[in-house]
Design an enzyme around this catalytic site. Structure first.
Site, PDB file in Angstrom:
ATOM      1  N   SER B  42       0.631  -1.756  -0.190  1.00  9.74           N
ATOM      2  CA  SER B  42      -0.244  -0.292   0.219  1.00  9.74           C
ATOM      3  C   SER B  42       0.525   1.303  -0.178  1.00  9.74           C
ATOM      4  O   SER B  42       0.278   2.329  -0.272  1.00  9.74           O
ATOM      5  CB  SER B  42      -0.700  -0.667   1.220  1.00  9.74           C
ATOM      6  OG  SER B  42      -0.391   0.670   2.362  1.00  9.74           O
ATOM      7  N   LYS B  86       0.359   4.345   7.312  1.00  4.29           N
ATOM      8  CA  LYS B  86      -0.475   5.612   6.012  1.00  4.29           C
ATOM      9  C   LYS B  86       0.229   6.713   5.846  1.00  4.29           C
ATOM     10  O   LYS B  86       1.231   7.063   6.833  1.00  4.29           O
ATOM     11  CB  LYS B  86      -1.890   5.539   5.383  1.00  4.29           C
ATOM     12  CG  LYS B  86      -2.293   4.201   5.655  1.00  4.29           C
ATOM     13  CD  LYS B  86      -2.107   3.491   4.374  1.00  4.29           C
ATOM     14  CE  LYS B  86      -3.380   2.164   4.094  1.00  4.29           C
ATOM     15  NZ  LYS B  86      -2.385   0.280   4.189  1.00  4.29           N
TER      16      LYS B  86
END
Lengths: 166, 164
Positions: B42, B86
């Protein structure tokens, strides 16, 4: 020379006790005061500020994040990370729940729970900010430890409003 | 008897020293820096697919100074037992426009949301393969645990990760 030595010993003891206290209170059990009347009558049944209840919080539940209906938990507020709130869990992930204030039927998302104060009239809880991620939960309240005449276990009340899973 | 007593005393002292060491580790891990292992697609290309080890610090999140472009480790809102890494894209009050479905370019719906009070918007750098705020919405600031600031392993990339 003697004073420096004893000062050094005192500092060492002080730091050691501090480290152990912080570790135990972060990982195992801690005691926190309850402010405000949102959980009345379970905590702070009378609204005068001299008799804040102190409660025992266990952190073992944070290993697995397994909770049951009616558990009283402390969690970081989703609106302000600096505030810690204390409320009762009424619904767990993937359950259907009928809200008590306006009879909406809603599904609790994965990894979330629905929390409300016992004093429905004056409580900032899931009614205003929706379901809360379980990751914000910081521990489960098990006992009232202060004042002396209120010492006792916290009762796990039966919750209403759950729909059978479809 | 005297020998037995001194053995017990020494065992007790060793245990106590070990306990103190563990407590010290707990405090540094939870209040200062904490090593984290990260892998997965990701955050490509900044963070590799293969496991790599980073240092993450706890002071910035605790003092409320997390800002745009910081890479943060937070507890997943969908599964409290997992932590994910993230990048912070928006803070409270920002309005975010994102493509909800980047794979199909023919029906790319642009959506705009305003990040609510006390929340942040997080996204992976690899927008084609990341489960993030586009999927589960803005996350409460309280879920953020630490901010990545140093890469440790693999050793050839050893160095600061503060402004990556």
């Amino acid at each position: 020379m003697g004073t420096i030595n004893s000062l050094w010993n005192f500092t060492k003891k002080f730091v050691t006790i501090g480290l152990i206290t912080v570790t135990v209170s972060d990982r195992y059990v801690t005691v926190v005061p309850v402010r405000g009347g949102s959980m009345s009558p379970t905590f702070n049944p009378k609204t005068d500020s001299f008799t804040d209840d102190y409660v025992l919080v266990e952190r073992f539940c944070l290993e697995k994040y397994k909770f049951s209906h009616g558990d009283v938990v402390i969690f970081r507020s989703p609106l302000n990370y600096k505030e810690t709130h204390i409320k009762r869990i009424l619904a767990l992930p993937n359950e259907w729940y009928v809200t008590r204030h306006n009879n909406d039927v809603l599904r609790i998302p994965e990894g979330h729970c629905w929390v409300e104060g016992d004093n429905a009239g004056s409580s900032m809880d899931s009614k205003s900010y929706g379901s809360v991620p379980l990751g914000l939960v910081r521990g489960r309240v098990t006992h009232v430890v202060w004042p002396p005449h209120r010492i006792g276990a916290v009762k796990n009340t039966k919750t209403e409003g759950l729909l059978p899973s479809l | 008897m005297g020998l037995f007593r001194s053995v017990v005393k020494e065992a007790w002292e060793k245990t106590f020293l070990f306990t103190k060491f563990l407590c010290f580790l707990h405090v540094t891990d939870n209040y200062l820096v904490d090593p984290v292992k990260i892998y997965g697609p990701s955050m490509l290309p900044v963070i590799d697919l293969n496991p790599s080890i980073f240092l993450a610090e706890r002071i910035t999140p605790r003092s409320g100074k997390i800002t745009h472009r910081d890479i943060v480790v937070f507890r997943s809102p969908q599964n409290p037992r997992r932590t994910v890494t993230k990048r912070v894209i928006g803070l409270e009050g920002d309005s975010i426009t994102y493509v909800s479905n980047p794979e199909n370019s023919d029906n790319d719906k642009h959506e705009t949301v305003v990040v609510p009070k006390g929340h942040v918007w997080v996204q992976g750098d690899n927008k084609y393969n990341s489960t993030d705020s586009r999927h589960f919405g803005p996350i409460p600031y309280g879920l953020i645990e630490s901010k990545i600031f140093w890469k440790v392993f693999p050793l050839d990339d050893f160095g600061s990760f503060w402004r990556k």
